[in-house]
Write an enzyme that holds these catalytic residues in place. Sequence first.
Site: not given
Ligand code: UDP
Length: 464
Positions: A19, A112, A346, A361, A366, A386
């Site tokens: 978020h 959000d 990432q 995931h 992502s 997801q």
């Molecule tokens: N992220 C990152 N490094 C990691 C894991 C996640 O930078 O090792 C970032 C990823 O790039 C994304 C966010 O964290 O911007 C994760 O958001 P997403 O909606 O994909 O999944 P959530 O973590 O909310 O399930």
Amino acid sequence: TTNTQKQRIVIIPSPGMGHLIPLVEFAKLLHSHHFLISILLPSSSPPTTAQTTFLATLPPAISHTFLPPVDPTLLPPTAFHSVIIYHIHLNSISSVRSALVSLSNVVAVVTDLFGTDYFDVARETGIAPYMYFTSNAFCLSFVSRLPKLDETVPFPFPYQCLEHPLVLPGCVPLNGKDFDQPTLDRQSEEYKLELYHSRRYNLAEGIFINTFFDLEPGALHGLKSDDVIRTSIYPIGPIIQSGSDDGDNVTLSWLDRKPPGSVLFVSFGSGGTLSFQQIKELAIGLEKSGLTFLWVVKAPDDESACGSFFGSQNQQHDYNCFDFLPKGYVERIKDRGLLVPFWAPQVNILAHESTGGFLTHCGWNSILESIVYGVPLIAWPLYAEQRMNAVMLNKGLKVALRTNDNERGFVGADEIARVVNVLMNGEEGEKARDRMKELSEAAKKATSEGGDSTKVISQVALKW
Ligand code: UDP
């Protein structure tokens, strides 16, 4: 205009990196339209390193304030992250109210999908509330219809046994087993909360969605043409993390030494965790595949698929020894596998030319990041919406492959080795890669000057 005349937007992200990241990136975009921005951060614990590192990338003109942390004893003992978030928000209402009263020239509050209780606080103080929906139009279409489904479909949701999938206007058909996680148990607190928030969506002055027209034309048309959502809908994406250069250089220089398109990236987002059994199968599957891989490893969790949502559990463990992986594993794969504990840069990884595929995931951020950088996927959904995202990616957009569970309910090593090879070297993988490249072009177009999303933001900025 001087700062005293400028309009101010207040942004309130829910706890959780999924978020924080999109709302902060949205804040940066609004800032470029000459608004003053104040980010208010509700929480119940001290910020994680990932949070503080990320917030440190904010330009000085965007201020952020940690609201007084909610006493953890006020939070219910539950495994549902949405329920915990709800209580954090409820207990932060008075701090948000004081902040809104003390700030000048506030024209909008943006929160959000878990922050709908702030809509009332904003209205009370004469400010227009907006929602930033951190998922896609398909998901908004589903969740906004939930109250109606709840009234008309007998208890419990029988979609698992229905012969026909649910077809939302303009969307890919959805089987019951792929509904978003809270709806799978209608008695659960998280289901009731999802209904609660959903009934409040129309109280917002408008809803921003992090998607773009060419990605979801059907779903966006569908949303606009019936009267479930009666407030304005603003598709403004993809808004993704910009990436950073002060991040983890070890990982990026490892990637620099690999051939273009050769590396499979494996990560389950900020919150996702696998069971002990599943993590072992994944480890062996990646080894058997013979591919080069970069895996962001989090300690297993047998209780929850989002065991690291609030960042606490894994971060406090010093598990560099990876002792939950098969014996001798780290040594065996060291020439072609890089294991990164807990968190990796990432966006920089996805942007890197050595990265050729992503086992994800299916968190929406992502996915958008993969779309922007044209990286094809293997969908491995864990929680929240997801599974819906995975269906859309696999059946709708055709940019993701899927794994099959074995009869014991997890994905076996051989199946993992098979699918990752199809993605990286097979014909189906090639098709997904080509499709991703097209989406990547469309994404660039949407956010360039004159693009669909750019126009929408400009309209809202003008209105404010
Ligand atoms: N992220 C990152 N490094 C990691 C894991 C996640 O930078 O090792 C970032 C990823 O790039 C994304 C966010 O964290 O911007 C994760 O958001 P997403 O909606 O994909 O999944 P959530 O973590 O909310 O399930």
